[in-house]
Design a protein around this motif. Structure first.
Motif, PDB file in Angstrom:
ATOM      1  N   UNK A   8      33.011  79.003  37.205  1.00 53.35           N
ATOM      2  CA  UNK A   8      31.626  79.416  36.924  1.00 53.35           C
ATOM      3  C   UNK A   8      30.850  79.589  38.226  1.00 53.35           C
ATOM      4  N   UNK A   9      31.079  78.662  39.155  1.00 53.54           N
ATOM      5  CA  UNK A   9      30.380  78.743  40.446  1.00 53.54           C
ATOM      6  C   UNK A   9      30.751  80.060  41.152  1.00 53.54           C
ATOM      7  N   UNK A  10      32.035  80.350  41.154  1.00 55.02           N
ATOM      8  CA  UNK A  10      32.486  81.601  41.793  1.00 55.02           C
ATOM      9  C   UNK A  10      31.877  82.811  41.096  1.00 55.02           C
ATOM     10  N   UNK A  11      31.952  82.812  39.762  1.00 55.33           N
ATOM     11  CA  UNK A  11      31.447  83.976  39.018  1.00 55.33           C
ATOM     12  C   UNK A  11      29.938  84.144  39.191  1.00 55.33           C
ATOM     13  N   UNK A  12      29.219  83.015  39.197  1.00 54.08           N
ATOM     14  CA  UNK A  12      27.762  83.111  39.375  1.00 54.08           C
ATOM     15  C   UNK A  12      27.413  83.730  40.721  1.00 54.08           C
ATOM     16  N   UNK A  13      28.172  83.357  41.757  1.00 43.90           N
ATOM     17  CA  UNK A  13      27.891  83.902  43.089  1.00 43.90           C
ATOM     18  C   UNK A  13      28.371  85.350  43.202  1.00 43.90           C
ATOM     19  N   UNK A  14      29.556  85.626  42.689  1.00 43.08           N
ATOM     20  CA  UNK A  14      30.145  86.954  42.895  1.00 43.08           C
ATOM     21  C   UNK A  14      29.500  88.044  42.043  1.00 43.08           C
ATOM     22  N   UNK A  15      28.915  87.654  40.900  1.00 45.05           N
ATOM     23  CA  UNK A  15      28.269  88.682  40.069  1.00 45.05           C
ATOM     24  C   UNK A  15      26.815  88.888  40.465  1.00 45.05           C
ATOM     25  N   UNK A  16      26.304  88.029  41.328  1.00 42.43           N
ATOM     26  CA  UNK A  16      24.892  88.145  41.703  1.00 42.43           C
ATOM     27  C   UNK A  16      23.982  87.444  40.710  1.00 42.43           C
ATOM     28  N   UNK A  17      24.573  86.765  39.714  1.00 42.29           N
ATOM     29  CA  UNK A  17      23.744  86.019  38.752  1.00 42.29           C
ATOM     30  C   UNK A  17      22.982  84.928  39.492  1.00 42.29           C
ATOM     31  N   UNK A  18      23.558  84.422  40.582  1.00 40.96           N
ATOM     32  CA  UNK A  18      22.898  83.419  41.427  1.00 40.96           C
ATOM     33  C   UNK A  18      23.241  83.743  42.881  1.00 40.96           C
ATOM     34  N   UNK A  19      22.441  83.208  43.797  1.00 43.20           N
ATOM     35  CA  UNK A  19      22.828  83.332  45.202  1.00 43.20           C
ATOM     36  C   UNK A  19      23.945  82.314  45.465  1.00 43.20           C
TER      37      UNK A  19
END
Lengths: 492, 319
Positions: A462-473
């Motif tokens: 989830x951490x990777x996906x949040x960062x890689x999709x731009x959902x989070x910095x």
């Protein structure tokens, strides 16, 4: 083929001395079968084929060969990313078990890595679990801590605790009690395509030394050739993701807790440390900034990288030595010009050590699987046939079968497996084995905590996906993951 | 059909003091005996799981403990759900998924049914071909579509790049903005044949003489459709849409296999989120509370479905 440097003559002398010492010591005398302090590819070669084992005779001492019983058994089996060679060994194992114990009625069920935990948890809730189970290394403490497993140590099936990797034994130990036996242990290696390196203007025989180099090389390959540089994997609920991201996290000096230290306490969450964020930033740079990794990384697992690699569309990846055999299998299935292209890739396939972090720290996941016996109250029918369960555990964790079942992909859980004639044969047949045995001392086990599966299979992806999709910095994604781990550890 | 024997009739006469409801049950005891096995099975496989799920929704089930070590926390799980950001994101996804899939599948299915209602050469073959997506296993379809959509070497991307229509393969399922619409397209592809079959069956019931009379009266094609055909299909349309809505609300296979709810929860709908909470994260209590909310939503849809069906029956009865 890249080989690890052989070392100096002095080292050889030391290894030879260690070998003699190792050969003269036996398990019966209580000394470890393999001197881990002398571990090197040369040492492994020197002990291979030096001892014979009679599996049936050894296991007969645990469970008589004429024992009559019934056993239900689930195991993490081969899947689409494994080579055909491994399929054959699994088939051979069950055939041999049935021949060795003709009166044990065995009902085995193979499940894939990604399905096993969910199905096993569900079965436990309905008291419908199998009598014995072979789980991924992550699962041991979760089920031991909840009280589902019976205490089980190597001595219960005729072996010694010293016959197994100390790190692997930690993964089957909860509050000082041992609940299982390691079947195989693995460390992966870094794989690259020398032809792609050459065409991208990189030294074909020199893998990236650091993770920063991986980012740089990946960009160079993508910019020059228009193909993916590094085989990033960030799928959720897939074991492949933590196995590829954690080495990067540890190399940068980060971690979920302090699991990368010699005596971890798992008390401080470190996912939001500057080092952990630097590791996540490297993945972000490759996926978002440079676009130098497969776009499909968010839904990919390693099995999706393999066809890309054999098609010459991927420059670098992390995987097992078995990927070489997988490439051979894929090449056999190719037709026309694809067959020649695949052959070019295979000829240019190189293995090396996993890159280090900025401070020279090298790390890899110390993976593998364990075998366990369930408590009767959680088993269908409320009974466990212990002698039958111990018979299969004795066979699987024997020097012979723990080696054969890990033939192409990993290493035997039972260290005596390294001394068998099959290890010698394996060293001759399986290319690049030296590299993964060289990575073993850098192996770091996942945190031996019941919460580890959720952390590794859900929170990290989830951490990777949040960062890689731009959902989070990057900062937000790391902070969010750290918060979730803290909540999880706090029982929320 | 109930067969009342002489003995049963005699027994009925010797039970004078029973209340109305009990007496009726006693009078129909033979009927109840026939359905008793089915009721018993339903109680075990439906009623008990529902009861247990509701019960579990009031308990805290920490992931590090066995289920039997749960602690009562009242409505806390419901509060946790309703105050979590993820819930609202997943609910929004579920609404888009359900409404988008249901409405477009219905419209497409209806249009196809109207086209196939006409007589033309090859109509039978076309009907059979169009039903294929519906009969294909959802698991197989999901894997096929995953490869069609693949962001690096998918068929659509290869065709677009090959024809020079795009420089890079489009990113369908690895992008938070496009993943849900892409999954809805797959769901529509799989479901519209169902709507088509339902509407084709409905079209058979439209009286031909009415259509001919309308034509004689000068009504054009649209007027004939709107004033004659559509009113006859109103009830079957409602039933079809409700069935589609229930199926879509509960649809698990396509989103789970194709994306597992990702990336970054962008394709998580209620049912996949419940599965992850329960089996991936072992939050059985929270997952149960979610399930109760899902159950209530589906029961509401079910109520309207039953009402639509009974409306049909009443109409048919009065005709």
């Amino acid at each position: 083929m890249t080989r690890i440097a052989l070392g100096s003559a002095v080292l050889r002398g030391t290894v030879a001395t260690a070998l003699i010492a190792s050969l003269t010591s036996t398990s019966a005398l209580g000394a470890p079968p393999v001197d881990l302090s002398k571990w090197s590819p040369e040492y492994v070669r020197s002990i291979a084929g030096t001892q014979d084992f009679d599996t049936a005779a050894d296991c007969a001492k645990v469970t008589p060969l004429d024992y009559k019983g019934r056993l239900t058994f689930w195991y993490q089996g081969v899947f689409e990313g494994d080579p055909d060679l491994l399929r054959q060994y699994y088939k051979d194992f069950f055939e041999t078990f049935r021949k060795t114990y003709p009166n044990i009625q065995l009902e085995e069920q193979a499940l894939t890595y990604n399905d096993l935990l969910d199905k096993f948890r569900t079965a436990l809730l309905g008291n419908a679990a199998p009598m014995a189970v072979r789980l991924q290394i992550l699962g041991g403490t979760e089920f031991a801590s909840k009280g589902y497993l019976q205490p089980l140590k190597p001595e219960d099936v005729g072996y010694s605790t010293e016959d197994f990797w100390p790190g692997a034994m930690k993964a089957v130990t909860w509050e000082g009690v041992t609940y299982g036996i390691p079947t195989n242990n693995e460390t992966m290696a870094f794989i690259w395509n020398a032809d792609i390196f050459k065409r991208a203007g990189l030294d074909p025989n020199k893998p990236p030394a650091t993770w920063d180099d991986v980012v740089k090389y990946s960009k160079q390959i993508h910019d020059k050739l228009g193909i993916a540089g590094y085989g990033l994997v960030a799928r959720k609920n897939a074991g492949n993701t933590p196995y590829r991201f954690m080495p990067q996290l540890w190399a940068y000096g980060g971690g979920v807790f302090d699991e990368a230290t010699p005596n971890p306490t798992y008390e401080q969450v470190q996912l939001d440390s500057p080092q952990s964020k630097a590791a996540l930033q490297a993945s972000y740079d490759m996926y978002v900034r440079d676009k130098s990794v497969p776009v499909s990384a968010l839904t990919n697992q390693q099995a999706d990288n393999q066809p890309l690699f054999v098609a010459g569309q991927l420059g670098m990846m992390i995987s097992h030595p078995s990927d070489y055999n997988v490439m051979l299998d894929l090449q056999k299935k190719a037709t026309g010009t694809d067959k020649d292209k695949a052959q070019t890739v295979i000829d240019n396939m190189r293995y090396g050590l996993i890159p280090t972090g900025p401070d020279g720290k090298r790390a890899v996941v110390f993976g593998g699987s364990n075998i366990h016996i369930l408590k009767p109250e959680y088993v269908e029918g409320g009974k466990v046939d212990e002698p039958a369960a111990k018979a299969i555990i004795c066979m699987w964790t024997s020097p012979e079968w723990s080696l054969k079942m890990a033939y192409a992909g990993s290493n035997p859980g039972n260290l005596n497996g390294f001394k068998t004639k099959w290890m010698k044969e394996r060293l001759d047949n399986i290319k690049f084995l030296d590299v993964t045995t060289s990575m073993l001392p850098y192996g770091i086990p996942f945190p031996a905590l019941p919460q580890a599966p959720e952390i590794m299979n859900i929170i990290i992806p989830d951490m990777l996906q949040n960062a890689l999709t731009g959902a989070m910095t990057v900062d937000q994604a790391a902070d969010d993951a750290a918060k979730r781990v803290r909540e999880l550890m706090g029982g929320l | 059909m109930t067969i009342v024997t002489g003995k049963a009739e005699a027994r009925r006469r010797v039970q004078p003091g029973r209340s109305g409801a009990l007496r009726r049950i006693w009078q129909h005891r033979a009927d109840y005996a026939y359905v008793l096995p089915a009721i018993a099975v339903m109680l075990i496989v439906i009623a008990y799981p529902i009861y247990y799920t509701v019960e579990l929704s009031f308990f805290k089930t920490p992931p590090g403990l066995q289920l039997r070590d749960k602690t009562f926390i009242g409505l806390d799980n419901y509060t946790t759900i309703l105050t979590s950001q993820v819930f609202w994101k997943v609910t929004w996804n579920t609404l888009i998924w359900t409404l988008g899939s249901t409405f477009i599948s219905f419209v497409l299915g209806f249009a196809t049914a109207l086209a196939l209602h006409r007589d033309f050469i090859g109509r039978g073959v076309l009907r059979a071909v169009l039903i294929i997506p519906w009969v294909i296993s959802a698991v197989a379809a999901s894997y096929i579509w995953k490869w069609i959509y693949h962001s690096d070497f998918g068929i659509i991307g290869a065709v677009l790049v090959g024809l020079g229509l795009a420089d890079q393969p489009p990113n369908f399922i690895d992008n938070v903005s496009t993943v849900l619409p892409s999954l809805i397209v797959v769901n529509i592809w799989r479901e519209f044949p169902f709507a088509m079959i339902m509407m084709m069956a409905g079209l058979q019931t439209v009286p031909d003489q009415l259509l001919r009379a309308a034509k004689v009266d000068g009504a054009n094609a649209w007027q004939r459709f709107w004033h004659v055909t559509f009113p006859h299909l109103r009830n079957v349309s409602v039933v079809t849409m409700l069935l589609l809505a229930v199926a879509n609300f509960n649809s698990f296979i396509i989103p789970w296999i194709m994306t597992g709810g990702g990336p970054s929860n962008a394709s998580h709908i209620w049912i996949t989120h419940i599965y992850e909470l329960a089996f991936g994260r072992q939050r059985w209590g929270v997952a149960s509370a979610y399930s109760v909310l899902l159950f209530l939503t589906l029961m509401t849809l079910g109520y309207f479905y039953v009402r639509a069906l009974s409306g049909n029956e009443r109409k048919e009865g009065s005709a």
